[in-house]
Write a protein that holds these residues in place. Structure first.
Motif, PDB file in Angstrom:
ATOM      1  N   PHE A  82     104.926  28.000  35.482  1.00 48.91           N
ATOM      2  CA  PHE A  82     103.882  28.534  36.350  1.00 48.91           C
ATOM      3  C   PHE A  82     103.848  30.054  36.444  1.00 48.91           C
ATOM      4  O   PHE A  82     102.924  30.604  37.049  1.00 48.91           O
ATOM      5  N   LEU A  83     104.809  30.727  35.836  1.00 48.03           N
ATOM      6  CA  LEU A  83     104.765  32.190  35.811  1.00 48.03           C
ATOM      7  C   LEU A  83     104.841  32.729  34.384  1.00 48.03           C
ATOM      8  O   LEU A  83     103.969  33.494  33.953  1.00 48.03           O
ATOM      9  N   VAL A  84     105.849  32.324  33.638  1.00 46.07           N
ATOM     10  CA  VAL A  84     106.045  32.875  32.293  1.00 46.07           C
ATOM     11  C   VAL A  84     104.935  32.427  31.341  1.00 46.07           C
ATOM     12  O   VAL A  84     104.301  33.257  30.672  1.00 46.07           O
ATOM     13  N   VAL A  85     104.682  31.120  31.276  1.00 51.43           N
ATOM     14  CA  VAL A  85     103.670  30.609  30.341  1.00 51.43           C
ATOM     15  C   VAL A  85     102.286  31.192  30.637  1.00 51.43           C
ATOM     16  O   VAL A  85     101.601  31.660  29.708  1.00 51.43           O
ATOM     17  N   PRO A  86     101.824  31.220  31.896  1.00 53.78           N
ATOM     18  CA  PRO A  86     100.522  31.860  32.159  1.00 53.78           C
ATOM     19  C   PRO A  86     100.486  33.334  31.767  1.00 53.78           C
ATOM     20  O   PRO A  86      99.454  33.812  31.279  1.00 53.78           O
ATOM     21  N   LEU A 146      98.170  36.790  41.474  1.00 58.11           N
ATOM     22  CA  LEU A 146      97.243  36.456  42.561  1.00 58.11           C
ATOM     23  C   LEU A 146      96.788  35.005  42.455  1.00 58.11           C
ATOM     24  O   LEU A 146      96.633  34.312  43.470  1.00 58.11           O
ATOM     25  N   GLY A 147      96.573  34.536  41.229  1.00 57.42           N
ATOM     26  CA  GLY A 147      96.225  33.136  41.034  1.00 57.42           C
ATOM     27  C   GLY A 147      97.352  32.210  41.449  1.00 57.42           C
ATOM     28  O   GLY A 147      97.120  31.156  42.062  1.00 57.42           O
ATOM     29  N   PHE A 148      98.581  32.601  41.121  1.00 59.47           N
ATOM     30  CA  PHE A 148      99.766  31.844  41.521  1.00 59.47           C
ATOM     31  C   PHE A 148      99.871  31.796  43.049  1.00 59.47           C
ATOM     32  O   PHE A 148     100.172  30.756  43.632  1.00 59.47           O
ATOM     33  N   LEU A 149      99.586  32.923  43.699  1.00 61.49           N
ATOM     34  CA  LEU A 149      99.615  32.985  45.159  1.00 61.49           C
ATOM     35  C   LEU A 149      98.523  32.098  45.759  1.00 61.49           C
ATOM     36  O   LEU A 149      98.768  31.374  46.731  1.00 61.49           O
ATOM     37  N   LEU A 150      97.334  32.126  45.185  1.00 59.26           N
ATOM     38  CA  LEU A 150      96.233  31.288  45.666  1.00 59.26           C
ATOM     39  C   LEU A 150      96.594  29.812  45.568  1.00 59.26           C
ATOM     40  O   LEU A 150      96.350  29.025  46.496  1.00 59.26           O
ATOM     41  N   LEU A 151      97.184  29.433  44.460  1.00 56.61           N
ATOM     42  CA  LEU A 151      97.628  28.049  44.269  1.00 56.61           C
ATOM     43  C   LEU A 151      98.559  27.625  45.403  1.00 56.61           C
ATOM     44  O   LEU A 151      98.409  26.552  45.980  1.00 56.61           O
ATOM     45  N   HIS A 152      99.508  28.498  45.739  1.00 54.09           N
ATOM     46  CA  HIS A 152     100.485  28.155  46.763  1.00 54.09           C
ATOM     47  C   HIS A 152      99.909  28.210  48.173  1.00 54.09           C
ATOM     48  O   HIS A 152     100.371  27.472  49.053  1.00 54.09           O
TER      49      HIS A 152
END
Length: 375
Positions: A234-238, A251-257
């Motif tokens: 969820f961080l490295v691959v994206p 920011l997308g990762f934060l929105l997901l969470h």
């Protein structure tokens, strides 16, 4: 769990600085649970059905895991612009929460299947989405389900100090506004699990207020292995596959969470911190007024029982009373068990706390937050 938290009967060992032990009363009101259990067992026998997963549960499992995987693949495919990635992130965050609420939750309670290998296999999904099944089984299955809404014992009502979730907690001036700001902190729930909470539980001296023994080395290794898998996925691959600046991906990762965390926190809090639920305390000897099952009736609430959407999405946690009384029964049966529980509670003059709608339960939760924050 006995190798991790020392137990006396059904009770974890209190940390040395808080030595009081809880004892639930053995009294005539135990007849309620005895009779209720007979009636629930009769329901399954008369209908010739299993207490574990049925066709509805299997369909939900395939659907939820399918949407989760497809949305993730579409996100990392690098085929879409940011305006498509935003709703994909929201969808993925929501269905990540549904994995926890529906699949992993039942599996970790042993309710999905009578085969423990199946339960343990499905519980692995909890680790893949960034949490840890080992600590959850202790803090939730053992501690929360035993000491529901008891201040200083149930960690679910004793969170960060800026949120006052029980009347025994220190009152700060800022708490008068908590009915407004608490939802911001709820949105950080899954982020905390992924980056802070599990590590604190593994390497801290206690879980909630209970002294723990060192965790097995294989569980520590599993913690780091699955955390590494999650961070990679969820961080490295994206970062590698998506043609956007690194800060946009974060920011997308934060929105997901935010979506995931708010969903998880709201569903769990609407079951115990609403109007009508109690926060019972033990006497000086640590004895509670009621038996364990009757205690659940005073501290737990249902909501939106007649909503097909809530019943499908929330993993049976809108039938929280039924879940606390029968955690090893798959949640897809709770809708049919609920009238049995309600009728039996009425016969024994016990409360059956419910809010008819999801929004009504949120409103009630906010009212209790406001009351707990008032001087």
């Amino acid at each position: 769990m006995q190798n991790v938290i020392s137990e006396d009967a059904n009770e974890p060992k209190r940390a040395e600085d808080q030595k009081q032990k809880i004892r639930f009363t053995k009294s005539s009101n135990d007849q309620f649970y005895t009779e209720l259990t007979k009636r629930v067992n009769r329901y399954f026998k008369d209908n010739n059905i299993s207490k574990q997963a049925n066709g509805e549960m299997i369909f939900k499992t395939i659907l939820i895991l399918g949407v989760f995987v497809i949305s993730y693949v579409l996100i990392i495919s690098n085929l879409f612009n940011v305006w498509v990635l935003i709703p994909l992130a929201i969808i993925n965050g929501f269905f990540t929460a549904l994995i926890g609420l529906n699949i992993a939750h039942d599996a970790m309670h042993g309710a999905y299947s009578s085969n423990e290998r199946v339960n343990n296999g499905l519980a692995t999904a909890f680790n893949i989405i960034g949490a840890n099944d080992f600590t959850w089984r202790i803090s939730h299955n053992l501690i929360h389900h035993t000491f529901t809404n008891i201040p200083d014992h149930d960690s679910d009502i004793d969170q960060i100090p800026i949120i006052r979730l029980n009347p025994n907690q220190d009152l700060w001036k800022i708490h008068r506004f908590q009915y407004l700001y608490t939802f911001f902190f709820y949105s950080l729930t899954s982020l905390s699990w992924v980056f802070i909470k599990d590590y604190a539980l593994f390497f801290g001296p206690k879980i909630a207020a209970y002294q723990k023994q060192p965790f097995p080395k294989k569980e520590i290794a599993k913690l780091f292995a699955f955390k590494a898998i999650y961070y990679t996925l969820f961080l490295v691959v994206p970062m590698i596959t998506i043609s956007l600046p690194w800060y946009a991906i974060l920011l997308g990762f934060l929105l997901l969470h935010i979506v995931e965390g708010l969903t998880l926190a709201l569903i769990f809090q609407l079951a115990h911190i609403v109007e009508g639920t109690d926060f019972p305390r033990p006497d000086q000897q640590g004895s509670m007024e009621n038996s364990w099952a009757v205690h659940q009736m005073y501290t737990t609430a249902d909501f939106a029982r007649k909503s097909p959407l809530a019943n499908f999405l929330f993993g049976g946690l809108n039938f929280q009373i039924e879940h606390h009384l029968f955690p090893k029964i798959c949640h897809t049966h709770y809708r049919k068990l609920s009238p049995i529980v309600q009728a039996t509670a009425k016969e024994y003059n016990l409360p059956f706390i419910e809010h008819t709608t999801f929004l009504g339960a949120i409103k009630s939760h906010m009212k209790v937050l406001k009351q707990l924050g008032a001087a």
